[in-house]
Design a protein around this motif. Structure first.
Motif, PDB file in Angstrom:
ATOM      1  N   LYS A 175       0.836  -1.210   0.000  1.00 37.54           N
ATOM      2  CA  LYS A 175       0.000   0.000   0.000  1.00 37.54           C
ATOM      3  C   LYS A 175       0.869   1.257   0.000  1.00 37.54           C
ATOM      4  CE  LYS A 175      -4.166  -1.919   2.135  1.00 37.54           C
ATOM      5  NZ  LYS A 175      -4.939  -2.074   3.376  1.00 37.54           N
ATOM      6  N   ALA A 176       1.953   1.221   0.791  1.00 34.15           N
ATOM      7  CA  ALA A 176       2.875   2.368   0.833  1.00 34.15           C
ATOM      8  C   ALA A 176       3.554   2.556  -0.525  1.00 34.15           C
ATOM      9  CB  ALA A 176       3.924   2.156   1.928  1.00 34.15           C
ATOM     10  N   ALA A 177       3.851   1.455  -1.200  1.00 30.70           N
ATOM     11  CA  ALA A 177       4.512   1.517  -2.512  1.00 30.70           C
ATOM     12  C   ALA A 177       3.635   2.239  -3.531  1.00 30.70           C
ATOM     13  CB  ALA A 177       4.841   0.111  -3.002  1.00 30.70           C
ATOM     14  N   LEU A 178       2.341   2.015  -3.449  1.00 28.66           N
ATOM     15  CA  LEU A 178       1.415   2.641  -4.407  1.00 28.66           C
ATOM     16  C   LEU A 178       1.227   4.135  -4.148  1.00 28.66           C
ATOM     17  CD1 LEU A 178      -1.239  -0.218  -4.652  1.00 28.66           C
ATOM     18  CD2 LEU A 178       0.544   0.367  -6.317  1.00 28.66           C
ATOM     19  N   ARG A 179       1.742   4.605  -3.009  1.00 25.95           N
ATOM     20  CA  ARG A 179       1.668   6.049  -2.705  1.00 25.95           C
ATOM     21  C   ARG A 179       2.990   6.772  -2.966  1.00 25.95           C
ATOM     22  NH1 ARG A 179      -0.976   3.869   1.948  1.00 25.95           N
ATOM     23  NH2 ARG A 179       0.875   4.294   3.198  1.00 25.95           N
ATOM     24  N   LEU A 180       4.005   6.048  -3.431  1.00 23.39           N
ATOM     25  CA  LEU A 180       5.314   6.663  -3.664  1.00 23.39           C
ATOM     26  C   LEU A 180       5.250   7.665  -4.813  1.00 23.39           C
ATOM     27  CD1 LEU A 180       7.658   3.532  -3.429  1.00 23.39           C
ATOM     28  CD2 LEU A 180       7.504   5.398  -1.760  1.00 23.39           C
ATOM     29  N   PRO A 181       6.085   8.716  -4.749  1.00 14.89           N
ATOM     30  CA  PRO A 181       6.112   9.706  -5.838  1.00 14.89           C
ATOM     31  C   PRO A 181       6.954   9.192  -7.024  1.00 14.89           C
ATOM     32  CG  PRO A 181       7.670  10.335  -4.131  1.00 14.89           C
ATOM     33  CD  PRO A 181       6.993   9.079  -3.641  1.00 14.89           C
ATOM     34  N   LEU A 182       6.431   8.197  -7.716  1.00 18.95           N
ATOM     35  CA  LEU A 182       7.179   7.580  -8.816  1.00 18.95           C
ATOM     36  C   LEU A 182       7.024   8.381 -10.105  1.00 18.95           C
ATOM     37  CD1 LEU A 182       6.174   3.824  -8.308  1.00 18.95           C
ATOM     38  CD2 LEU A 182       8.180   5.013  -7.399  1.00 18.95           C
ATOM     39  N   SER A 183       8.032   8.251 -10.967  1.00 17.02           N
ATOM     40  CA  SER A 183       7.930   8.852 -12.294  1.00 17.02           C
ATOM     41  C   SER A 183       6.874   8.077 -13.090  1.00 17.02           C
ATOM     42  CB  SER A 183       9.278   8.763 -13.012  1.00 17.02           C
ATOM     43  OG  SER A 183       9.547   7.400 -13.324  1.00 17.02           O
ATOM     44  N   LYS A 184       6.442   8.642 -14.211  1.00 15.41           N
ATOM     45  CA  LYS A 184       5.444   7.981 -15.060  1.00 15.41           C
ATOM     46  C   LYS A 184       5.963   6.614 -15.502  1.00 15.41           C
ATOM     47  CE  LYS A 184       2.501   8.962 -19.082  1.00 15.41           C
ATOM     48  NZ  LYS A 184       2.880   7.985 -20.090  1.00 15.41           N
ATOM     49  N   ARG A 185       7.221   6.569 -15.915  1.00 11.99           N
ATOM     50  CA  ARG A 185       7.829   5.318 -16.389  1.00 11.99           C
ATOM     51  C   ARG A 185       7.836   4.258 -15.279  1.00 11.99           C
ATOM     52  NH1 ARG A 185      12.507   3.987 -19.936  1.00 11.99           N
ATOM     53  NH2 ARG A 185      13.571   2.181 -19.040  1.00 11.99           N
ATOM     54  N   ALA A 186       8.297   4.646 -14.081  1.00 12.07           N
ATOM     55  CA  ALA A 186       8.366   3.701 -12.960  1.00 12.07           C
ATOM     56  C   ALA A 186       6.965   3.243 -12.549  1.00 12.07           C
ATOM     57  CB  ALA A 186       9.088   4.339 -11.773  1.00 12.07           C
ATOM     58  N   TYR A 187       6.020   4.177 -12.515  1.00  6.89           N
ATOM     59  CA  TYR A 187       4.645   3.827 -12.132  1.00  6.89           C
ATOM     60  C   TYR A 187       4.050   2.813 -13.113  1.00  6.89           C
ATOM     61  CZ  TYR A 187      -0.315   4.147 -11.154  1.00  6.89           C
ATOM     62  OH  TYR A 187      -1.615   3.822 -10.849  1.00  6.89           O
ATOM     63  N   GLU A 188       4.275   3.039 -14.393  1.00  3.11           N
ATOM     64  CA  GLU A 188       3.746   2.119 -15.414  1.00  3.11           C
ATOM     65  C   GLU A 188       4.347   0.722 -15.267  1.00  3.11           C
ATOM     66  OE1 GLU A 188       4.428   4.190 -19.089  1.00  3.11           O
ATOM     67  OE2 GLU A 188       2.632   5.458 -18.837  1.00  3.11           O
ATOM     68  N   LEU A 189       5.643   0.666 -14.963  1.00  2.49           N
ATOM     69  CA  LEU A 189       6.304  -0.632 -14.759  1.00  2.49           C
ATOM     70  C   LEU A 189       5.708  -1.366 -13.559  1.00  2.49           C
ATOM     71  CD1 LEU A 189      10.095   0.103 -15.388  1.00  2.49           C
ATOM     72  CD2 LEU A 189       8.738  -1.635 -16.563  1.00  2.49           C
ATOM     73  N   VAL A 190       5.567  -0.645 -12.444  1.00  3.33           N
ATOM     74  CA  VAL A 190       5.003  -1.253 -11.233  1.00  3.33           C
ATOM     75  C   VAL A 190       3.585  -1.736 -11.505  1.00  3.33           C
ATOM     76  CG1 VAL A 190       4.232  -0.783  -8.874  1.00  3.33           C
ATOM     77  CG2 VAL A 190       6.462   0.058  -9.625  1.00  3.33           C
ATOM     78  N   ASN A 191       2.801  -0.893 -12.122  1.00  4.77           N
ATOM     79  CA  ASN A 191       1.413  -1.225 -12.429  1.00  4.77           C
ATOM     80  C   ASN A 191       1.314  -2.474 -13.293  1.00  4.77           C
ATOM     81  OD1 ASN A 191      -1.111  -0.253 -11.696  1.00  4.77           O
ATOM     82  ND2 ASN A 191      -1.489   0.516 -13.758  1.00  4.77           N
ATOM     83  N   LYS A 192       2.162  -2.564 -14.300  1.00  5.53           N
ATOM     84  CA  LYS A 192       2.160  -3.716 -15.206  1.00  5.53           C
ATOM     85  C   LYS A 192       2.577  -4.979 -14.445  1.00  5.53           C
ATOM     86  CE  LYS A 192       4.022  -5.263 -19.685  1.00  5.53           C
ATOM     87  NZ  LYS A 192       2.769  -5.820 -20.168  1.00  5.53           N
ATOM     88  N   ALA A 193       3.620  -4.857 -13.617  1.00  5.11           N
ATOM     89  CA  ALA A 193       4.144  -6.030 -12.898  1.00  5.11           C
ATOM     90  C   ALA A 193       3.125  -6.601 -11.932  1.00  5.11           C
ATOM     91  CB  ALA A 193       5.426  -5.635 -12.143  1.00  5.11           C
ATOM     92  N   ILE A 194       2.406  -5.750 -11.218  1.00  8.78           N
ATOM     93  CA  ILE A 194       1.500  -6.267 -10.182  1.00  8.78           C
ATOM     94  C   ILE A 194       0.173  -6.745 -10.749  1.00  8.78           C
ATOM     95  CG2 ILE A 194       2.608  -4.872  -8.407  1.00  8.78           C
ATOM     96  CD1 ILE A 194       0.230  -2.995  -8.435  1.00  8.78           C
TER      97      ILE A 194
END
Length: 196
Positions: A175-194
């Protein structure tokens, strides 16, 4: 010496050891020895994620990569077996270096044993402090190191690492990971992986 005094002194000595890292990293216009910056990030992330963390956990977060550059990854075969051997040797090395400093500061065998236990990541998913440490490690990786990692490796490799990272985290950590100030690229990678 009070517990707070010992903790502060241990932090200073951990930081002094990590200040000798010849590898540098830029952050907010300032250049840091890489492992010193990592240690500071670990403490800051722990303070935000688990503000009531035990003293042993606070110590472990600060020394988790102590003098890591002394055992470079390329000193072992660049395959899975080599990687696992490298990680095992690093754990022993970090325990040894941290224990020397903790003893010098005046910590007793019980405290040193607790930090060693955490540095070796024992009882992940079972021990609360070990799990919190792992969550903090993963959060620091996601916020500060995922993007540079993904720039150097194929997308599938980044996704594989993210899936492994996600599995190691607790629900609170995720839950904390999903609130991190990630870049667009990093957010897309995390979103795809999970979601796969």
């Amino acid at each position: 010496m009070s517990d707070l005094g010992k903790l502060s002194k241990a932090f200073r000595l951990f930081d002094k050891a990590n200040s000798e890292d010849p590898n540098k990293e830029e952050h907010l216009g300032k250049t840091y020895p890489r492992e010193l910056l990592y240690a500071i990030r670990m403490t800051e992330k722990l303070n935000g994620f688990a503000p009531n963390a035990s003293e042993a956990l606070q110590l472990t977060a600060r020394c988790q990569h102590i003098r890591r550059w002394e055992i470079p990854r390329n000193s072992y075969p660049m395959d899975r077996i080599g990687y696992l051997k490298w990680r095992q040797e690093l754990k022993k090395f970090h325990v040894q270096k941290a224990s020397e400093i903790l003893k010098e500061v005046g910590y007793g065998a019980d405290s040193i044993e607790k930090v060693s236990f955490l540095l070796e990541k024992k009882q992940l998913k079972k021990n609360e402090d070990t799990q919190t440490l792992e969550d903090v490690i993963c959060l620091v990786f996601l916020e500060f190191y995922l993007e540079p990692f993904s720039e150097k490796h194929p997308k599938e490799k980044s996704l594989e690492i993210l899936r492994k990272t996600w599995r190691k985290m607790s629900e609170k950590g995720q839950k904390a990971a999903l609130r991190l100030p990630l870049s667009k690229r990093a957010y897309e990678l995390v979103n795809k992986a999970i979601k796969e």
